[in-house]
Design a protein around this motif. Structure first.
Motif, PDB file in Angstrom:
ATOM      1  N   ARG A 169       0.814  -1.214   0.000  1.00 30.81           N
ATOM      2  CA  ARG A 169       0.000   0.000   0.000  1.00 30.81           C
ATOM      3  C   ARG A 169       0.852   1.272   0.000  1.00 30.81           C
ATOM      4  N   GLN A 170       1.961   1.234   0.711  1.00 26.27           N
ATOM      5  CA  GLN A 170       2.797   2.426   0.797  1.00 26.27           C
ATOM      6  C   GLN A 170       3.321   2.867  -0.569  1.00 26.27           C
ATOM      7  N   TYR A 171       3.418   1.910  -1.498  1.00 28.06           N
ATOM      8  CA  TYR A 171       3.846   2.251  -2.852  1.00 28.06           C
ATOM      9  C   TYR A 171       2.658   2.400  -3.799  1.00 28.06           C
ATOM     10  N   SER A 172       1.701   1.481  -3.704  1.00 32.33           N
ATOM     11  CA  SER A 172       0.569   1.510  -4.634  1.00 32.33           C
ATOM     12  C   SER A 172      -0.308   2.745  -4.458  1.00 32.33           C
ATOM     13  N   SER A 173      -0.320   3.320  -3.244  1.00 27.00           N
ATOM     14  CA  SER A 173      -1.164   4.491  -2.995  1.00 27.00           C
ATOM     15  C   SER A 173      -0.400   5.807  -3.101  1.00 27.00           C
ATOM     16  N   SER A 174       0.850   5.744  -3.505  1.00 28.19           N
ATOM     17  CA  SER A 174       1.660   6.961  -3.592  1.00 28.19           C
ATOM     18  C   SER A 174       1.153   7.893  -4.688  1.00 28.19           C
TER      19      SER A 174
ATOM     20  N   VAL B  80       7.485  14.159  -0.116  1.00 29.69           N
ATOM     21  CA  VAL B  80       7.804  14.253   1.316  1.00 29.69           C
ATOM     22  C   VAL B  80       8.389  12.953   1.873  1.00 29.69           C
ATOM     23  N   LYS B  81       8.501  11.943   1.030  1.00 30.03           N
ATOM     24  CA  LYS B  81       9.090  10.682   1.468  1.00 30.03           C
ATOM     25  C   LYS B  81      10.609  10.811   1.551  1.00 30.03           C
ATOM     26  N   SER B  82      11.229   9.918   2.316  1.00 28.94           N
ATOM     27  CA  SER B  82      12.682   9.936   2.451  1.00 28.94           C
ATOM     28  C   SER B  82      13.340   9.526   1.138  1.00 28.94           C
ATOM     29  N   ALA B  83      14.595   9.914   0.973  1.00 28.05           N
ATOM     30  CA  ALA B  83      15.330   9.569  -0.249  1.00 28.05           C
ATOM     31  C   ALA B  83      15.450   8.056  -0.388  1.00 28.05           C
TER      32      ALA B  83
END
Length: 228
Positions: free
Chosen positions: A139-144, A151-154
């Motif tokens: 979900r953390q990737y599919s909902s990006s 605002v996500k970390s590098a």
């Protein structure tokens, strides 16, 4: 004409039935030989299994087949790649360059490119000097979205733009990489991508058995490079 073909032509010229019978016997013999070779614990099969590895591609090919045998991921859904740390010029920084790939699909390789340390999954593998596994269905990737991405970390962003990331998610459901090392020195990495359409689950592939298969391949590649 081949002398053997000439012999059969003359011998069976007036006996087509005999020629048909001979053909059937030869076919049966070939099938029988094939079955004996493929039988479990057959000495011929064992020799084929331990034949010398002549290239990095050989190692990738064997690893791909092993993953397909031990998981629900199909061989055509997998792509194995080997990357090496190189310096393209005296002035340039070191980068990862793909030196080998293996896939059973008849598709051209993606355009050649270099990955810097921290860029992409292979670049993160280099930066962290450790395995990296990205489940693009999570979900953390599919909902990006583009806004969330900024605002996500590098490390989370894999050093990529949102546009590049979206191209990746459209093609793959997961990408993993493990380092190729010798005496604790990072030489490159092995990466595997699994197609987006695959019905295999990420947990059914990673960490086992894929991780162990990839580390074994990385060890073989390091030994091959050291010997060459």
């Amino acid at each position: 004409m081949n002398p053997f073909l000439l012999f059969f032509k003359l011998f069976y010229e007036n006996d087509p039935t005999g020629l048909d019978q001979l053909s059937q016997k030869l076919s049966s013999a070939i099938v029988g030989l094939s079955q004996r070779i493929s039988a479990p614990n057959n000495p011929v099969q064992e020799v084929l299994a331990v034949r010398p590895v002549h290239s990095v591609t050989d190692i990738l090919n064997r690893s791909l087949i092993k993953v397909a045998d031990e998981t629900r991921a199909k061989a055509r859904e997998l792509g194995f790649h080997a990357w090496a740390v190189e310096r393209v010029s005296e002035e340039a920084d070191q980068v990862l360059i793909r030196v080998a790939r293996d896939t059973v699909r008849d598709v051209p390789p993606s355009p050649a490119r270099c990955w810097h340390r921290g860029e992409g999954v292979v670049g993160q593998c280099w930066a962290q000097d450790d395995k990296v596994a990205i489940n693009l269905r999570a979900r953390q990737y599919s909902s990006s979205t583009a806004t969330k991405w900024k605002v996500k970390s590098a490390e989370f962003r894999l050093g990529q733009t949102y546009s590049d990331f979206r191209k990746t998610t459209k093609a793959f459901m997961a990408i993993v990489a493990v380092p190729i090392k010798r005496s604790d020195h990072f030489l490159g990495c092995i990466s595997v991508n699994i197609d987006r359409e695959s019905r295999a689950s990420f947990r059914g592939v990673w960490p086992t058995p894929l991780r162990d298969i990839m580390y074994a391949a990385a060890k073989q590649v390091a030994a091959l490079w050291h010997a060459s």
